[in-house]
Scaffold this active site. Structure first.
Site, PDB file in Angstrom:
ATOM      1  N   GLU A  61      81.254   6.336  28.824  1.00  0.00           N
ATOM      2  CA  GLU A  61      82.466   6.897  28.160  1.00  0.00           C
ATOM      3  C   GLU A  61      82.054   8.177  27.322  1.00  0.00           C
ATOM      4  O   GLU A  61      83.069   8.606  26.690  1.00  0.00           O
ATOM      5  CB  GLU A  61      83.217   5.917  27.299  1.00  0.00           C
ATOM      6  CG  GLU A  61      82.069   5.239  26.162  1.00  0.00           C
ATOM      7  CD  GLU A  61      83.084   4.490  25.143  1.00  0.00           C
ATOM      8  OE1 GLU A  61      82.634   3.180  25.059  1.00  0.00           O
ATOM      9  OE2 GLU A  61      84.059   4.791  24.436  1.00  0.00           O
ATOM     10  N   CYS A 120      84.054   0.726  26.776  1.00  0.00           N
ATOM     11  CA  CYS A 120      82.882  -0.115  27.054  1.00  0.00           C
ATOM     12  C   CYS A 120      82.877  -0.960  28.055  1.00  0.00           C
ATOM     13  O   CYS A 120      81.682  -1.723  28.289  1.00  0.00           O
ATOM     14  CB  CYS A 120      82.639  -1.019  25.489  1.00  0.00           C
ATOM     15  SG  CYS A 120      82.338  -0.025  24.094  1.00  0.00           S
ATOM     16  N   HIS A 170      79.870  -8.157  24.722  1.00  0.00           N
ATOM     17  CA  HIS A 170      79.827  -6.862  24.215  1.00  0.00           C
ATOM     18  C   HIS A 170      79.389  -6.978  22.729  1.00  0.00           C
ATOM     19  O   HIS A 170      80.231  -7.663  21.853  1.00  0.00           O
ATOM     20  CB  HIS A 170      81.204  -5.982  24.506  1.00  0.00           C
ATOM     21  CG  HIS A 170      81.253  -4.709  23.977  1.00  0.00           C
ATOM     22  ND1 HIS A 170      80.226  -3.778  23.991  1.00  0.00           N
ATOM     23  CD2 HIS A 170      82.013  -4.386  23.074  1.00  0.00           C
ATOM     24  CE1 HIS A 170      80.395  -2.677  23.208  1.00  0.00           C
ATOM     25  NE2 HIS A 170      81.532  -3.134  22.555  1.00  0.00           N
TER      26      HIS A 170
HETATM   27  P1  HMG Z   1      83.986  -1.855   7.128  1.00  0.00           P
HETATM   28  O1  HMG Z   1      84.712  -1.280   6.486  1.00  0.00           O
HETATM   29  O2  HMG Z   1      82.368  -1.481   6.873  1.00  0.00           O
HETATM   30  O3  HMG Z   1      84.077  -3.430   6.841  1.00  0.00           O
HETATM   31  O4  HMG Z   1      83.950  -1.746   8.416  1.00  0.00           O
HETATM   32  P2  HMG Z   1      83.868  -4.762   5.847  1.00  0.00           P
HETATM   33  O5  HMG Z   1      83.954  -3.926   4.711  1.00  0.00           O
HETATM   34  O6  HMG Z   1      84.908  -5.524   6.114  1.00  0.00           O
HETATM   35  O7  HMG Z   1      82.465  -5.339   5.909  1.00  0.00           O
HETATM   36  C1  HMG Z   1      81.883  -5.547   7.261  1.00  0.00           C
HETATM   37  C2  HMG Z   1      81.301  -6.880   6.856  1.00  0.00           C
HETATM   38  O8  HMG Z   1      80.125  -7.011   5.888  1.00  0.00           O
HETATM   39  C3  HMG Z   1      82.201  -7.948   6.037  1.00  0.00           C
HETATM   40  O9  HMG Z   1      81.867  -9.386   7.151  1.00  0.00           O
HETATM   41  C4  HMG Z   1      81.829  -8.040   4.709  1.00  0.00           C
HETATM   42  O10 HMG Z   1      82.190  -9.227   4.196  1.00  0.00           O
HETATM   43  C5  HMG Z   1      80.360  -8.003   4.924  1.00  0.00           C
HETATM   44  P3  HMG Z   1      83.115 -10.218   7.920  1.00  0.00           P
HETATM   45  O11 HMG Z   1      84.039 -10.661   6.721  1.00  0.00           O
HETATM   46  O12 HMG Z   1      83.892  -9.384   8.987  1.00  0.00           O
HETATM   47  O13 HMG Z   1      82.271 -11.310   8.128  1.00  0.00           O
HETATM   48  N1  HMG Z   1      79.692  -7.529   3.656  1.00  0.00           N
HETATM   49  C6  HMG Z   1      78.472  -7.830   3.483  1.00  0.00           C
HETATM   50  N2  HMG Z   1      77.641  -8.860   3.707  1.00  0.00           N
HETATM   51  C7  HMG Z   1      76.528  -9.128   3.060  1.00  0.00           C
HETATM   52  N3  HMG Z   1      76.186  -8.396   1.908  1.00  0.00           N
HETATM   53  C8  HMG Z   1      76.902  -7.429   1.412  1.00  0.00           C
HETATM   54  C9  HMG Z   1      78.193  -7.166   2.021  1.00  0.00           C
HETATM   55  N4  HMG Z   1      79.168  -6.413   1.885  1.00  0.00           N
HETATM   56  C10 HMG Z   1      80.166  -6.552   2.761  1.00  0.00           C
HETATM   57  N5  HMG Z   1      76.650  -6.905   0.420  1.00  0.00           N
HETATM   58  C11 HMG Z   1      83.884  -2.020  10.908  1.00  0.00           C
HETATM   59  C12 HMG Z   1      83.295  -2.362   9.672  1.00  0.00           C
HETATM   60  C13 HMG Z   1      83.191  -2.968  12.129  1.00  0.00           C
HETATM   61  C14 HMG Z   1      85.245  -2.261  11.230  1.00  0.00           C
HETATM   62  C15 HMG Z   1      83.192  -0.605  11.105  1.00  0.00           C
HETATM   63  O14 HMG Z   1      81.975  -0.488  11.297  1.00  0.00           O
HETATM   64  C16 HMG Z   1      83.751   0.316  12.449  1.00  0.00           C
HETATM   65  O15 HMG Z   1      85.020   0.655  12.369  1.00  0.00           O
HETATM   66  N6  HMG Z   1      83.209   0.227  13.545  1.00  0.00           N
HETATM   67  C17 HMG Z   1      83.685   0.735  14.798  1.00  0.00           C
HETATM   68  C18 HMG Z   1      84.702   0.216  15.489  1.00  0.00           C
HETATM   69  C19 HMG Z   1      83.888  -1.413  16.059  1.00  0.00           C
HETATM   70  O16 HMG Z   1      82.774  -1.553  16.233  1.00  0.00           O
HETATM   71  N7  HMG Z   1      84.818  -2.308  16.310  1.00  0.00           N
HETATM   72  C20 HMG Z   1      84.480  -3.469  17.032  1.00  0.00           C
HETATM   73  C21 HMG Z   1      85.295  -4.167  17.952  1.00  0.00           C
HETATM   74  S1  HMG Z   1      86.144  -2.900  19.158  1.00  0.00           S
HETATM   75  C22 HMG Z   1      84.663  -2.737  20.392  1.00  0.00           C
HETATM   76  O17 HMG Z   1      83.710  -3.499  20.344  1.00  0.00           O
HETATM   77  C23 HMG Z   1      84.799  -1.539  21.203  1.00  0.00           C
HETATM   78  C24 HMG Z   1      83.847  -0.308  21.100  1.00  0.00           C
HETATM   79  O18 HMG Z   1      82.521  -0.796  21.304  1.00  0.00           O
HETATM   80  C25 HMG Z   1      84.328   0.730  21.467  1.00  0.00           C
HETATM   81  C26 HMG Z   1      84.477   0.637  23.130  1.00  0.00           C
HETATM   82  O19 HMG Z   1      85.135  -0.018  23.697  1.00  0.00           O
HETATM   83  O20 HMG Z   1      84.402   1.876  23.926  1.00  0.00           O
HETATM   84  C27 HMG Z   1      83.674  -0.124  19.440  1.00  0.00           C
END
Ligand code: HMG
Length: 399
Positions: A88, A120, A242
């Site tokens: 991609e 992906c 994935h």
């Molecule tokens: P964010 O704003 O950093 O999320 O975005 P958050 O604030 O919810 O924190 C993430 C996790 O860290 C949470 O855990 C927090 O609790 C934890 P959860 O509740 O989810 O289990 N946390 C901590 N843990 C321990 N110690 C701490 C602490 N602080 C917080 N101190 C997000 C996270 C993944 C949304 C962002 O990084 C993002 O947008 N990434 C890109 C999109 C993505 O990867 N999506 C995944 C699904 S889609 C997919 O897989 C397709 C893709 O590969 C693309 C394609 O297909 O081409 C992306």
């Protein structure tokens, strides 16, 4: 448990599998202060420790050719009749990246070369299309290469989920690693959780939506798999999801198990999933290659997998998912490169945040008709390099 593949007249599947990645890495603890985050958020919250970073003269083509070279160095080029490049982050809107790989690894001209796209997911489509070619003519082999560089806006919440890598697979009759089952489950839903318009080098993403879209799609793919004669979830020995970040695999496995009323003890979760996350934890998101890094990680780190049924749960935003399964073939260990693979990951040069930021800011796409990438700093060390652009044409060479 020892299982039999649900196959057609001739077993078809993965005969060899190899990877390449960026020559650099960054520890997520090094970017955490700039993003105002506790490193534990990345290590535990996302389940990510490091990201691979490409050198200035590395791109999806050089990584793909490096992974594919390992396969042709061992098996030769004979009988390979098709190369499918799944990506991609393609480098041209018209010409297939497969054509560059075909040239770099020295395939003969009587080969068809094509590129496939659906976020992906497309490596899994490529694997299925390859299997169909081989089932039609078992003498033919198909080289499937998945290769991507995951880039988001710097300083965004998505930045720690970048990464880079390529996985190449040789699909043949009577495969020596994984015999694919015929039933598989598929799911498509038009959803804007992640996309990259033609004018951007970085993806746009609705992070939270993407997580729920992923889980719904994989669950839908499993239900379709079951309705097509696939085995029950409880009869699958291991799962390779994935992994945009490794915690995503755990989220999906927990939610789908709960929806199906399956009790998931910590020990069972560790058994089902953990070995498939070791490589992705160090590489980051490699988009199309990610689920197959999961498979490689499992094969390389767990002994005696013969007869086990492995699921590949593939998701591509936008969105398409597929769940397919296969059974590990007796003697598969002889086809692995476990020590070499560990050494490749270990040998990546570690970056500090300042150097990493400077490298991320260079997008050669902006350089137009002429550029000399090779003259710059922070080059890669793989077998192939992207030398630059001459008259709008990308130039590649063996290093
Ligand atoms: P964010 O704003 O950093 O999320 O975005 P958050 O604030 O919810 O924190 C993430 C996790 O860290 C949470 O855990 C927090 O609790 C934890 P959860 O509740 O989810 O289990 N946390 C901590 N843990 C321990 N110690 C701490 C602490 N602080 C917080 N101190 C997000 C996270 C993944 C949304 C962002 O990084 C993002 O947008 N990434 C890109 C999109 C993505 O990867 N999506 C995944 C699904 S889609 C997919 O897989 C397709 C893709 O590969 C693309 C394609 O297909 O081409 C992306």
């Amino acid at each position: 448990m020892t299982q039999m593949a649900l196959q057609g007249p001739i077993p078809v599947g993965i005969d060899d599998i190899a990877f390449a990645t960026g020559s650099y890495r960054i520890d997520l603890a090094s970017i955490a202060p700039r993003l105002g985050a506790d490193p534990a958020k990345y290590y535990k919250g996302l389940g990510q420790e490091q990201m691979s970073v490409v050198g200035a003269d590395e791109d999806p083509v050089t990584m793909a050719a490096a992974a594919a070279k390992k396969i042709v160095d061992r098996a030769g080029v004979e009988d390979i009749r098709t190369v499918i490049f799944a990506t991609e982050t393609g480098i041209d809107q018209s010409k297939a990246a497969a054509v560059y790989v075909h040239e770099l690894i020295g395939l003969p001209s009587n080969v068809r070369s094509v590129e496939m796209k659906q976020a992906c997911y497309s490596a899994t489509a490529a694997l299925q299309f390859a299997s169909a070619v081989v089932a039609r003519n078992p003498e033919e082999k198909v080289l499937v290469v998945a290769s991507d560089i995951a880039r988001y806006d710097m300083n965004s919440a998505a930045e720690p989920t970048q990464g880079a890598g390529s996985v190449a697979m040789l699909v043949t009759a009577n495969p020596r690693i994984l015999a694919l089952d015929v039933p598989s489950g598929v799911f498509t839903k038009d959803i804007m959780d992640f996309w990259r318009p033609n004018y951007r080098s970085q993806a746009l993403v609705e992070g939270k939506l993407s997580i729920s879209a992923y889980i719904d799609a994989v669950q839908g793919a499993y239900e379709d798999y079951r309705s097509r004669g696939g085995v029950d979830f409880t009869e699958i020995d291991r799962f390779c999801y994935h992994q945009p970040f490794t915690k995503m695999a755990y989220k999906a496995h927990r939610m789908i198990s709960a929806n199906l009323g399956i009790e998931l003890t910590p020990e069972k979760e560790q058994h089902d999933l953990a070995p498939s996350t070791a490589y992705n934890r160090l590489i980051g998101n490699s988009y199309t290659a990610s689920a197959y890094f999961g498979l490689l990680s499992l094969l390389d780190t767990v002994p005696n997998l013969t007869g086990e049924r492995i699921a590949i749960a593939s998701y591509g935003s936008g969105s398409v998912a597929e769940l397919l399964t296969g059974v590990v073939v007796e003697g598969y260990e002889a086809q692995l490169r476990s020590e070499e693979n560990a050494a490749v990951l270990e040998s990546r040069t570690e970056l500090d945040d300042e150097t990493y930021c400077a490298m991320q800011q260079v997008t050669h796409e902006d350089q137009g008709e002429y550029s000399n990438v090779e003259a710059g700093a922070n080059l890669g060390n793989g077998p192939f390099s992207w030398k630059g652009v001459e008259g709008g044409k990308r130039i590649y060479a063996a290093r």
